[in-house]
Motif scaffolding. Structure first.
Motif, PDB file in Angstrom:
ATOM      1  N   ALA A 171      60.323  27.713  84.507  1.00  0.00           N
ATOM      2  CA  ALA A 171      59.224  28.686  84.527  1.00  0.00           C
ATOM      3  C   ALA A 171      59.188  29.491  85.818  1.00  0.00           C
ATOM      4  O   ALA A 171      58.657  30.607  85.851  1.00  0.00           O
ATOM      5  CB  ALA A 171      57.894  27.964  84.323  1.00  0.00           C
ATOM      6  N   LEU A 172      59.765  28.957  86.888  1.00  0.00           N
ATOM      7  CA  LEU A 172      59.769  29.634  88.177  1.00  0.00           C
ATOM      8  C   LEU A 172      60.492  30.981  88.110  1.00  0.00           C
ATOM      9  O   LEU A 172      60.234  31.879  88.918  1.00  0.00           O
ATOM     10  CB  LEU A 172      60.436  28.728  89.219  1.00  0.00           C
ATOM     11  CG  LEU A 172      60.460  29.194  90.671  1.00  0.00           C
ATOM     12  CD1 LEU A 172      59.037  29.275  91.214  1.00  0.00           C
ATOM     13  CD2 LEU A 172      61.292  28.251  91.530  1.00  0.00           C
ATOM     14  N   PHE A 173      61.367  31.149  87.124  1.00  0.00           N
ATOM     15  CA  PHE A 173      62.209  32.336  87.065  1.00  0.00           C
ATOM     16  C   PHE A 173      61.813  33.293  85.936  1.00  0.00           C
ATOM     17  O   PHE A 173      62.535  34.249  85.655  1.00  0.00           O
ATOM     18  CB  PHE A 173      63.673  31.919  86.922  1.00  0.00           C
ATOM     19  CG  PHE A 173      64.100  30.961  87.994  1.00  0.00           C
ATOM     20  CD1 PHE A 173      64.385  31.412  89.265  1.00  0.00           C
ATOM     21  CD2 PHE A 173      64.155  29.595  87.748  1.00  0.00           C
ATOM     22  CE1 PHE A 173      64.749  30.532  90.273  1.00  0.00           C
ATOM     23  CE2 PHE A 173      64.519  28.711  88.739  1.00  0.00           C
ATOM     24  CZ  PHE A 173      64.808  29.179  90.010  1.00  0.00           C
ATOM     25  N   ARG A 174      60.666  33.042  85.322  1.00  0.00           N
ATOM     26  CA  ARG A 174      60.219  33.931  84.252  1.00  0.00           C
ATOM     27  C   ARG A 174      59.963  35.344  84.808  1.00  0.00           C
ATOM     28  O   ARG A 174      59.240  35.524  85.787  1.00  0.00           O
ATOM     29  CB  ARG A 174      58.937  33.413  83.610  1.00  0.00           C
ATOM     30  CG  ARG A 174      58.466  34.269  82.428  1.00  0.00           C
ATOM     31  CD  ARG A 174      57.109  33.815  81.928  1.00  0.00           C
ATOM     32  NE  ARG A 174      57.179  32.545  81.226  1.00  0.00           N
ATOM     33  CZ  ARG A 174      57.509  32.405  79.947  1.00  0.00           C
ATOM     34  NH1 ARG A 174      57.839  33.481  79.240  1.00  0.00           N
ATOM     35  NH2 ARG A 174      57.525  31.218  79.384  1.00  0.00           N
ATOM     36  N   GLY A 175      60.585  36.323  84.183  1.00  0.00           N
ATOM     37  CA  GLY A 175      60.375  37.706  84.579  1.00  0.00           C
ATOM     38  C   GLY A 175      60.989  38.094  85.907  1.00  0.00           C
ATOM     39  O   GLY A 175      60.738  39.194  86.422  1.00  0.00           O
ATOM     40  N   LYS A 176      61.837  37.244  86.492  1.00  0.00           N
ATOM     41  CA  LYS A 176      62.426  37.506  87.796  1.00  0.00           C
ATOM     42  C   LYS A 176      63.834  38.094  87.668  1.00  0.00           C
ATOM     43  O   LYS A 176      64.508  37.960  86.639  1.00  0.00           O
ATOM     44  CB  LYS A 176      62.497  36.206  88.616  1.00  0.00           C
ATOM     45  CG  LYS A 176      61.157  35.552  88.873  1.00  0.00           C
ATOM     46  CD  LYS A 176      60.296  36.397  89.791  1.00  0.00           C
ATOM     47  CE  LYS A 176      58.961  35.734  90.086  1.00  0.00           C
ATOM     48  NZ  LYS A 176      59.112  34.486  90.865  1.00  0.00           N
ATOM     49  N   LEU A 217      68.856  31.346  81.166  1.00  0.00           N
ATOM     50  CA  LEU A 217      67.823  32.219  81.736  1.00  0.00           C
ATOM     51  C   LEU A 217      67.890  33.662  81.235  1.00  0.00           C
ATOM     52  O   LEU A 217      66.992  34.456  81.544  1.00  0.00           O
ATOM     53  CB  LEU A 217      67.944  32.225  83.260  1.00  0.00           C
ATOM     54  CG  LEU A 217      67.636  30.908  83.976  1.00  0.00           C
ATOM     55  CD1 LEU A 217      67.974  31.031  85.464  1.00  0.00           C
ATOM     56  CD2 LEU A 217      66.179  30.513  83.794  1.00  0.00           C
ATOM     57  N   LYS A 218      68.894  34.008  80.454  1.00  0.00           N
ATOM     58  CA  LYS A 218      69.099  35.408  80.084  1.00  0.00           C
ATOM     59  C   LYS A 218      67.937  35.989  79.288  1.00  0.00           C
ATOM     60  O   LYS A 218      67.651  37.198  79.383  1.00  0.00           O
ATOM     61  CB  LYS A 218      70.402  35.576  79.301  1.00  0.00           C
ATOM     62  CG  LYS A 218      70.458  34.867  77.961  1.00  0.00           C
ATOM     63  CD  LYS A 218      71.795  35.065  77.284  1.00  0.00           C
ATOM     64  CE  LYS A 218      71.932  34.249  76.010  1.00  0.00           C
ATOM     65  NZ  LYS A 218      70.914  34.550  74.996  1.00  0.00           N
ATOM     66  N   ASP A 219      67.254  35.162  78.501  1.00  0.00           N
ATOM     67  CA  ASP A 219      66.105  35.633  77.717  1.00  0.00           C
ATOM     68  C   ASP A 219      64.785  35.256  78.376  1.00  0.00           C
ATOM     69  O   ASP A 219      63.717  35.422  77.774  1.00  0.00           O
ATOM     70  CB  ASP A 219      66.157  35.051  76.298  1.00  0.00           C
ATOM     71  CG  ASP A 219      67.396  35.487  75.550  1.00  0.00           C
ATOM     72  OD1 ASP A 219      67.800  36.662  75.703  1.00  0.00           O
ATOM     73  OD2 ASP A 219      67.974  34.659  74.822  1.00  0.00           O
TER      74      ASP A 219
END
Length: 335
Positions: A153-158, A176-178
């Motif tokens: 979740a730390l990388f959502r939208g990053k 993480l691509k999606d």
């Protein structure tokens, strides 16, 4: 100190390490009616799956098209705990000594344990990620620079930059691509050390893959804001906006302490035979830390499961010569 004088409880089998192979060994020892103990240095089971990538999908476990590492650990834990093994977490084994009467003494950071057989399922041993000595990397470690992913979740939208060409780098790029806004993967060569199917998927995915590029520097203020990358053939430089840099550069493993236990160690592995026996009677090794020079070494969870079953069954026969090494199928037993 003669072992027969100890007042400590003696177990049939003690498993050092509660990773996937160790957990399955504990389950199988329960099937064989063995009094079982698990000693684990971490505060919870799962080994590398828990520490390094609990939210990473695993694709090569039989019966699962894909499974999150943390979910696999949960299932393995439930399976192992059916027979109520004694659990010792946050306890590191410091020494192993086999006494003349055959009992094995384990000295730990919290005391001592006694057992008739032992299985070493210590993964790759004590490990640390390989660090990258580049400007900004150490400064922003934990503030945008990471060596493994604990919480996706730390990388959502990053905007994520991944450095590496092994399974971890490729798998996390796909994972993480999606999830991330954008994923860029750089690799210093044009050859990957990941599964061929994963590389094929990566190259046809939205992930921006840049070959022959390396990380030169990380920039930011309170957190990471950008990274400078360099082409190692042309010298071309590019500074790209990123919110996170994930470095998957492998690990340094330390198993030298095992030699002091009297075990035969070659490079990073304990040497075993086809019965998963070490050179010490009653002591077995399984999983990533074990290697049979007469066999093919495969660093797979599935291989560790098979080795666990072999080691436990052979340990049972070692303790009781009347017991069969192969007791029959688990479907014939009542759990």
């Amino acid at each position: 100190m003669p072992s027969e004088k100890t007042s400590h409880e003696v177990y049939d089998i003690t498993i050092i390490g509660a990773g996937p192979a160790g957990l399955f060994a504990a389950f199988y020892a329960g099937l064989r009616g063995m009094k079982t103990k698990i000693i684990e240095a971490l505060p919870e089971p799962g080994g590398q799956l828990t520490v390094l990538y609990p939210e990473k999908f695993i694709y090569d476990v039989p019966g699962f098209p894909k499974v999150l590492a943390k979910d696999l650990v949960k299932s393995l834990t439930e399976q192992a705990y059916q027979f109520h093994p004694t659990l010792c977490f946050e306890e590191q084994v410091l020494a192993l000594q086999r006494h003349d009467d055959g009992l094995i003494q384990l000295l730990t950071t919290r005391g001592e344990h006694w057992t008739r057989t032992a299985i070493i399922a210590a993964g790759i041993g004590a490990f640390q990620p390989n660090k990258l000595d580049r400007p900004g990397v150490a400064e922003f470690e934990g503030r945008g620079v990471y060596y493994f992913v604990r919480h996706k979740a730390l990388f959502r939208g990053k905007r994520v930059l991944i450095v590496g060409g092994g399974d971890s780098a490729v798998d996390w790029a796909l994972n993480l691509k999606d999830w991330a806004q954008e994923v860029t993967l750089i690799h210093r060569r044009d050859q990957f050390r990941a599964l061929e199917s994963s590389v094929i998927e990566l190259m046809s995915s939205p992930v921006r893959v840049k070959l022959f590029w390396e990380l030169e520097a990380v920039h930011g203020d309170q957190t990471v804001k950008a990274a400078t990358i360099v082409h190692n053939k042309t010298g071309e430089r590019e500074t790209i906006p990123v919110d996170a840099v994930l470095l998957f550069l492998g690990f340094k493993a330390e198993v030298g302490y095992l030699k002091a236990w009297g075990l035969e160690v070659d490079n990073r592995h304990i040497l075993v035979n086809g019965r998963m026996e070490t050179n010490l009677p009653g002591v077995y090794a399984i999983g990533d830390i074990a290697e049979n020079p007469q066999s093919v070494y495969l660093n797979l969870i599935a291989t560790g499961f098979a080795q666990a079953a072999i080691a436990v069954n052979c340990a049972k026969a070692y303790l009781d010569p009347q017991a069969k090494v192969f007791p029959g199928h688990s479907s014939e037993k009542r759990l």
